[in-house]
Design a protein around this motif. Structure first.
Motif: not given
Ligand code: TXA
Ligand code: MG
Length: 313
Positions: A189-191, A288-296, A298-303
């Motif tokens: 996944p990407g932008k 490193v504690i990371v707060e997850g974000i919604a996987e939709k 750009l969020g899909l690629a970030i996660m």
């Protein structure tokens, strides 16, 4: 000796293009991340890329082009759909996997019958390719490290390249979306999101589909723990009690840790992700504690990149 070209004009790009044509390695900027390039038509030059990166020989590379018609030179049986996607998304962060033509050496595709092709949306990259030839390039990091999104990341990681072109900070900061057109599947996944690529495409499954997906990627030295906002505090306290150096990356949550990074909106999160991961390493953070974000979107690629960075294999 590595030559660094800053803010190159036509003359400097021309000299880098000559280097490519004579089989040398050139690091160049793209809108996603920096690439470590060699002539895609020169097997010896491509072999050097594997060596300099420490890249496993079974992980193929993307060929970068500057005109859409090169699709038909590098690939065969190009379906309508690929032509349509090239029209819509090129130049841009979309890589398409297609049946390869005989022109593409096996070194580029790691022996596969397919080739990955993309046209980057970056002035320097396009001019470099125009003045030379199609350029095979993986991301310009050492294998296993996060992709470089700034000159200093490249300098940190790579020795023995002939030229590095400094194009400033990468605009997007995450690698291109890889779509296997032959199987109608998103491999990475990407932008450009599966929604944008339209109906009928399955999201990548957990199975290693793109050869590169099975390797540890995008990984800092620190252990990455992805969590919800409500659990951040407890996790930080737990690791602190164990004597760990703890870092935090979150949308807006602040807490007393060694390094606390506010990631901002999705676009900023993506753009600065690899810089931030490298920052934690420089500060010798253990967790490193990371707060997850919604996987939709750009969020899909970030996660996807964060999950890879957090997995141990
Ligand atoms: O944004 C990007 O894609 C950057 C810039 C430099 O263009 N490049 C990049 O390259 O990220 P690299 O080599 O780090 O990642 C390319 C991915 C790998 O996962 C590789 O396995 C996959 O594309 N790939 C390359 N050729 C393939 C093929 N023929 N079939 C399936 N996957 C392929
Ligand atoms: Mg890479």
């Amino acid at each position: 000796m590595t030559k660094i070209l800053k803010n190159p004009g036509a003359k400097e790009i021309k000299s880098a293009a000559k280097a490519i044509l004579s089989g040398k390695l050139v690091v160049f900027p793209t809108e996603t991340v920096y690439g470590l390039g060699a002539s895609a038509l020169n097997p010896g030059a491509v072999r050097k890329i594997y060596k300099v990166k420490g890249r496993p020989a079974d992980n193929p590379m993307i060929v970068h082009i500057a005109k859409r018609s090169d699709l038909f030179v590098l690939a065969r049986n190009v379906p309508e759909r690929a032509i349509d996607l090239a029209k819509r998304f090129w130049p841009g962060p979309l890589t398409m996997v297609l049946k390869k033509s005989e022109l593409v050496p096996k070194e580029v595709t790691a022996g596969l019958d397919t080739v990955a092709i993309r046209m980057p949306a970056n002035r320097i990259a396009l001019e470099l390719i125009r003045q030379s030839c199609p350029i095979a390039a993986p991301s310009a990091n050492r294998s296993g490290k996060p992709s470089p999104t700034a000159l200093e990341h490249v300098l940190e990681d790579l020795k023995d390249v002939d030229i590095i072109i400094d194009g400033g900070k990468s605009k997007i900061g995450l690698e291109s979306t890889v779509l296997d057109v032959t199987k109608n599947k998103v491999l990475r996944p990407g932008k450009i999101t599966p929604q944008q690529l339209k109906a009928g495409i399955q999201k990548s499954s957990r199975v290693a589909k793109s050869p590169g997906m099975k390797y540890r990627h995008y990984a800092p030295k620190a252990k990455i723990v992805i969590t919800r906002k409500s659990d951040i505090k407890n996790l930080i306290e737990k690791y602190k009690k164990q004597g760990k150096r703890v870092g935090l990356m979150s949308k807006n949550y602040k807490y007393n840790t060694d390094t606390n990074i506010i990631v901002g909106n999705e676009k900023q999160f993506a753009k600065n992700l690899y810089t931030n991961l490298r920052k934690f390493d420089r500060k010798n953070i253990d967790i490193v504690i990371v707060e997850g974000i919604a996987e939709k979107g750009l969020g899909l690629a970030i996660m996807n990149r964060l999950k890879k960075a957090s997995s141990k294999s």
